[in-house]
Design a protein around this motif. Sequence first.
Motif, PDB file in Angstrom:
ATOM      1  N   ALA A   7      -0.794   7.251   0.830  1.00  0.00           N
ATOM      2  CA  ALA A   7       0.161   7.234   2.039  1.00  0.00           C
ATOM      3  C   ALA A   7      -0.155   5.761   2.940  1.00  0.00           C
ATOM      4  N   THR A   8      -1.316   5.204   2.737  1.00  0.00           N
ATOM      5  CA  THR A   8      -1.321   4.078   3.621  1.00  0.00           C
ATOM      6  C   THR A   8      -0.272   2.975   3.097  1.00  0.00           C
ATOM      7  N   GLY A   9      -0.102   2.094   2.294  1.00  0.00           N
ATOM      8  CA  GLY A   9       1.126   1.794   1.739  1.00  0.00           C
ATOM      9  C   GLY A   9       0.772   1.296   0.861  1.00  0.00           C
ATOM     10  N   GLY A  10      -0.297   1.813  -0.373  1.00  0.00           N
ATOM     11  CA  GLY A  10      -0.147   1.289  -2.034  1.00  0.00           C
ATOM     12  C   GLY A  10      -1.148   0.283  -1.654  1.00  0.00           C
ATOM     13  N   GLN A  11      -2.006  -0.373  -1.319  1.00  0.00           N
ATOM     14  CA  GLN A  11      -3.188  -0.696  -1.238  1.00  0.00           C
ATOM     15  C   GLN A  11      -3.891  -0.506  -2.628  1.00  0.00           C
ATOM     16  N   ASP A  12      -5.127  -1.325  -3.297  1.00  0.00           N
ATOM     17  CA  ASP A  12      -6.078  -1.053  -4.204  1.00  0.00           C
ATOM     18  C   ASP A  12      -6.715  -0.647  -4.684  1.00  0.00           C
ATOM     19  N   ILE A  13      -7.475   0.224  -4.880  1.00  0.00           N
ATOM     20  CA  ILE A  13      -8.992   0.760  -5.362  1.00  0.00           C
ATOM     21  C   ILE A  13      -9.821   0.701  -6.059  1.00  0.00           C
ATOM     22  N   LEU A  14     -11.218   1.238  -6.267  1.00  0.00           N
ATOM     23  CA  LEU A  14     -11.635   1.075  -7.395  1.00  0.00           C
ATOM     24  C   LEU A  14     -11.200   1.395  -8.411  1.00  0.00           C
ATOM     25  N   SER A  15     -10.177   2.736  -8.252  1.00  0.00           N
ATOM     26  CA  SER A  15      -9.563   3.299 -10.030  1.00  0.00           C
ATOM     27  C   SER A  15      -7.942   2.423 -10.180  1.00  0.00           C
ATOM     28  N   SER A  16      -8.042   2.006  -9.216  1.00  0.00           N
ATOM     29  CA  SER A  16      -6.590   1.095  -9.633  1.00  0.00           C
ATOM     30  C   SER A  16      -6.217   0.875 -10.978  1.00  0.00           C
TER      31      SER A  16
END
Length: 721
Positions: free
Chosen positions: A522-531
């Motif tokens: 929702a905020t633009g497709g940024q990577d996170i820990l579980s990406s």
Amino acid sequence: MAERSFVEEVRKLRLGAGEVFRGEGILAVTKALLESGVNYVAGYQGAPISHLMDVLADAQDILAEQGIRFENSASEATAAATLAASVNYPLRGAVTFKATVGTNVASDALANLASGGVRGGALVIVGEDYGEGSSIMQERSHAFAMKSQIWLLDPRPNLPSIVQAVKDGFELSEASHTPVMLQLRIRACHVHGQFIASDNRRPAYTIEQAMAQPQRDVDRIVLPPASFLHEQEKLRQRWPAAVRFIEERGLNEFFAADVADVGIACLGGSYNSLIRALQKLELADAYGNTQIPLYVMNVAYPLVDSELLRFCEGKRALLVVEEGQPHFVEQNMAAVLRQAGSATALHGKDLLPAFGEYTTAAVLKGVRAFLQAHGLLQPAPAPRRTIALKPVPAGPAQPLEASVQPRPPGFCTGCPERPIFTAMKLLERELGPHHVSADIGCHLFSILPPFNLGNTTMGYGLGAAGAAAFNPVQPRDGGKRVVSVMGDGGFWHNGLTSGIANAVFNRSDNLTIVVDNSYTSATGGQDILSSRASNPTRSTNHAIESAVRGVGVDWVRTVRRTYDLKTMVATLREALTTTARGPKVLIAQSECMLNLQRREKPKLRQAIASGQRVVRERFGVDPETCTGDHSCIRLSGCPSLSIRAHPDPLRTDPVATVIDSCVGCGLCGEVAHAAVLCPSFYRAQIVSNPTRWDRWRQRLRTAVISRLQARDQQRRARYDF
């Protein structure tokens, strides 16, 4: 994979002194940080300032050259706490997040930071998400600045002013030993323009130096008795120092201050709307030359009493242009003017809207009323009355909402979250409705048609926490369970502790669905820990299931492909009907379709252009078979599903159709089969650059189908009369 790449634009960040920088507001902020000698930058993405994090991520090589530490923070609280590095050391730091929800999350850290004060410049860049384009509750950052006595900058929305505000913010912070908040409104974030660049500066004092020589000052730590002294220090030392700096540096601006005996005061962020309104009244030009005195407060807080009184001297009236409620600035000005015995009449919310975004039309109406009331503008002549010689009877007037159909926001074409809520609707027929605690993110669109799911939402990552009370002291057998939903971004933001771990600790018996689409979509497709994508500068591929089991959840199920509707329905049914007690977590996995398409479409175009054979799947509806039931639309809501006239002239019911935006996810067919065993859906393959075998096979198919169709027509002709 972020929503868009700024790799090309960030090259401008290398421009040196005297060169012209052209670009967007957010890019200019990044350049200003480099020119300010910043040591570290951190933040959490959120509109309207998400792309500042994206720009910083794409500019990591430039940041590294300058010795700047950059972090994608786990939350806004993490980002704000990062500024602790500036408490004891002359280190300049900046953090960024969305206001006001991000400021809510960060408020504890900000309050502690403001209490003890800072030695190095500490700048908090907040995206002020207020007005018609907002995605959150309508509140303002001003209250946080006043509560914690953090100075608030609100620069005019042009690149030179924004860049200067970044630099002034660091210096104001250091001069007054106080963190400074820089508010960038939606229009300021996206404004385009140019400014004269300066050289990028390496920090004069480095993080390595601070680590080599640790320093501490117990008076900066928020513990009694130091905490009682902090409040006194704010008023006796920091506030006067800030006011002195603001006045001496001329951070606030005066335009045509003495040309009339009335004036207008506005916050810097509202300047463009105000000057445009004055242009409409022919009292200003496009270059900002005005015939009405203006006091532009690029520093929204604190109010500089001496500047206000000087501006109001000899003026009959003052109009305050302050967007939103409460009207903090207007109330503050009223107190200053009355205590000083000023005779200047004060106007604000009596002439301007008490709430809502101050568009040019809203400001124009208020400014016109103000100037007319004080004799500087003549009222517009009343329109002439005309008499129609041959009046034509007219039907009842149709309101705009009756002629324009509403278009609520919804899931993107092929969104992997849609089948989750489709499964919930299908199961609702069997088990009845359940209370659904919603969360912030794309999945919040499920509260709208066609799903109409979701009873409350309390904040980012708080879906499970919002269901905490729905656990009876003595649960009865066969009773319903509450369903809560959160995204993977919200899960890592704070949902793991405030939702899942809380449910374990308090022995909740409810179900939490974690929507795992690989990004903070929702905020633009940024990577996170579980990406699952490989990120060269961040650690990814950490499974949500492992984290959930790690805090004590025993009942965990993972659906690897959300488009498998039968599996989704079966797993949900098990979660809601099992006799096992304790918290239950269902992890629904499929990659965000937008990010998938952004990655795959360029590859497909390149392959087609190079002559390679490319096969794309599309779904369609056989109009002769479709009954017009439209359950596929009611239980899916996909933008690619539409309706068209029935090919049979004797049938008036429209039939379903699939338009060209289809990405071939297959949910519509799954829905149709799960709902009514609909046979009208078919799957087709579109082949680009077909081989000889493809062409021969297509000719064979066409010949066979044509022969069968001819036989069918002959058979039907026997029964025609």
